[in-house]
Design a protein around this motif. Structure first.
Motif, short mmCIF file in Angstrom:
data_model
loop_
_atom_site.label_atom_id
_atom_site.label_comp_id
_atom_site.label_asym_id
_atom_site.label_seq_id
_atom_site.Cartn_x
_atom_site.Cartn_y
_atom_site.Cartn_z
N GLU A 15 0.83 -1.20 0.00
CA GLU A 15 0.00 0.00 0.00
C GLU A 15 0.87 1.26 0.00
O GLU A 15 0.49 2.31 0.52
CB GLU A 15 -0.95 -0.04 1.20
N THR A 69 0.20 5.16 -0.46
CA THR A 69 -0.24 6.07 0.60
C THR A 69 0.89 6.96 1.08
O THR A 69 0.64 8.10 1.52
CB THR A 69 -0.82 5.28 1.79
N HIS A 85 -4.62 3.54 4.46
CA HIS A 85 -4.46 2.22 3.86
C HIS A 85 -5.10 2.25 2.47
O HIS A 85 -5.65 3.26 2.04
CB HIS A 85 -5.13 1.15 4.72
N THR A 86 -5.02 1.14 1.75
CA THR A 86 -5.77 0.96 0.50
C THR A 86 -6.33 -0.46 0.50
O THR A 86 -5.72 -1.36 1.08
CB THR A 86 -4.87 1.14 -0.74
N GLN A 87 -7.45 -0.69 -0.07
CA GLN A 87 -8.33 0.14 -0.86
C GLN A 87 -9.76 -0.14 -0.43
O GLN A 87 -10.02 -1.07 0.32
CB GLN A 87 -8.12 -0.15 -2.35
N GLY A 88 -10.74 0.65 -0.92
CA GLY A 88 -12.14 0.41 -0.57
C GLY A 88 -12.98 1.66 -0.45
O GLY A 88 -14.21 1.56 -0.35
N THR A 120 -9.18 4.44 10.35
CA THR A 120 -8.48 3.77 9.26
C THR A 120 -9.19 4.17 7.97
O THR A 120 -10.40 3.95 7.84
CB THR A 120 -8.50 2.25 9.41
N GLU A 150 -9.42 3.71 3.96
CA GLU A 150 -9.08 2.84 2.83
C GLU A 150 -9.20 3.66 1.54
O GLU A 150 -10.29 3.90 1.03
CB GLU A 150 -10.00 1.62 2.79
N ASN A 174 -4.43 -3.93 -4.83
CA ASN A 174 -3.14 -3.42 -4.38
C ASN A 174 -1.98 -4.11 -5.08
O ASN A 174 -2.05 -5.33 -5.30
CB ASN A 174 -2.99 -3.61 -2.85
#
Length: 400
Positions: free
Chosen positions: A168, A171, A311-314, A368, A370, A376
């Motif tokens: 990730e 970011t 963070h990733t992803q969503g 958090t 996303e 990713n």
């Protein structure tokens, strides 16, 4: 057409950026390579015709002296030549001449790694000394210093971090771009995301840790070579594969966002992961990894009023933890969601994360976030879109 010998730390995107060529032109000139492969040190590549100008460095050439000669800021020279940032400005070295008018420092046109981040931290400190402070909060497993950056001096204390998970790493580029834009807006008296930057920084002290997991990021971006101290273990933990693009853990195969003493035993039982691997192993004990221990000590020392972990992803915002969160957490999550278009989510069935521990330990808001949608590592082609979302979210988070 030039011939270039691949060096340790190179990727094909970084090589394309160095010589100012389109990555697909580089692939076309070297049909034996393919997008997604790791560049191997010592391999010879053909560099196609390029629009960028190159300069063979002469005695006395430095970013500052070249700035005067070409009328291009010194930081632009550093940004276009990250491999030279740590004392590599030697006579005979080839440097890329930045395009005229290049104003920025943080460059997200190739994989954003630890060397890029450290060079950009130094460049930002040099350009904005009145607005930005740097410190080191600890080291990684392999001894890389973990920098933290402070912008602003307001009474409210906000912390934002990036790259807990190795794949990730985008970011980190997003957070560093925000730091640059915020410091620049403070210096000029301008705005960020429509908010007066100096007013934001007068109300809030922003502390950033732009890359929590530098060893893991390097592994994802560059792969592993036989001289790596964990070479055999990493291949075994990765089931023999030399592809590490799905790797989330640190270099010891521990998921750093499962490392915190917030119902850690419950997370171990839920994960049911026997040992080190690409993801989901909480480690032998809470805070066993130096990166996680550094983050916990950093939070204990500063007692932040709120934290945001990128963070990733969503495109989601997780804001709660086992009812330990204060009442204002949901309201703030709704504000953040409206600012960036992400969906606030009340999450269950997850423990031992950094924001979980922060909420339980301090009973203060933790989030958090996303970023983006996809697989990713997220594609760099959509970096501008992701950045707009993150800028709006973080500017909103800086407001009381």
């Amino acid at each position: 057409m030039l011939t270039y010998a691949v060096r340790p730390g190179d990727t094909y995107l970084r090589i394309a950026r160095k010589f100012g060529v389109n990555p697909y032109a580089l692939y076309a000139a070297n049909p034996a390579i393919a997008p997604g492969e790791y560049a191997q040190p010592g391999d010879l590549l053909r560099i196609p015709a390029r629009p960028a100008r190159l300069r063979v460095l002469q005695p006395g050439d430095t970013p500052d002296s070249l700035s005067g000669r070409y009328g291009i800021p010194a930081d632009a020279w550093i940004g276009c030549n990250p491999a030279l940032a740590a004392g590599g400005w030697h006579p005979g070295t080839v440097a890329v001449v930045p395009p005229a008018g290049t104003p920025g420092i943080v460059d997200a046109t190739a994989e954003y790694g630890y060397r890029d981040m450290m060079a950009d931290c130094a460049a930002l400190k040099k350009r904005y000394p009145s607005w930005l402070e740097l410190t080191v909060i600890g080291t990684s497993v392999l001894g890389k210093p973990l920098p933290a950056m402070r912008i602003g001096g307001g009474p409210r204390r906000l912390h934002v971090n990036a790259s807990f998970h190795a794949n990730e790493w985008i970011t980190s580029a997003l957070l560093m771009r925000f730091a640059e834009r915020l410091a620049a807006a403070c210096a000029s008296g301008g705005e960020i995301a429509g908010e007066p930057a100096r007013e934001l920084c007068g109300r809030t002290t922003l502390w950033l840790v732009p890359m929590v997991n530098p060893d893991g990021v390097e592994l994802v971006q560059e792969g592993v070579r036989p001289d790596h101290p964990f070479y055999r273990e990493l291949l075994r933990w990765n089931r023999g594969s030399r592809r590490f693009d799905r790797w989330k853990a640190n270099v010891r195969g521990v998921d750093l966002n499962d490392q915190f003493p917030a119902h850690w035993e419950a997370e171990c039982e839920r994960r049911d992961t026997a040992g080190p691997g690409p993801r989901d192993y909480p480690g032998p004990s809470p805070l066993s990894e130096p990166e996680a221990a550094a983050m916990a000590a950093f939070a204990e020392a500063h007692r932040f009023d709120a934290v945001v972990a990128l963070h990733t992803q969503g495109q989601e915002i997780y804001w709660n933890y086992r009812d330990y969160e204060p009442p204002e957490s949901e309201r703030l999550a709704q504000r953040l969601g409206r600012a960036c278009g992400y969906r606030p989510v009340k999450l269950s069935g997850s423990d031992a994360g950094f924001k979980d521990w922060f909420i339980q330990r301090f009973r203060r808001p933790g989030f958090t976030v996303e970023v983006g949608l996809g697989v990713n590592p997220l594609p760099l082609e959509r970096f501008p879109e992701y950045y707009e979302e993150v800028e709006r979210l973080l500017a909103e988070a800086m407001k009381p």
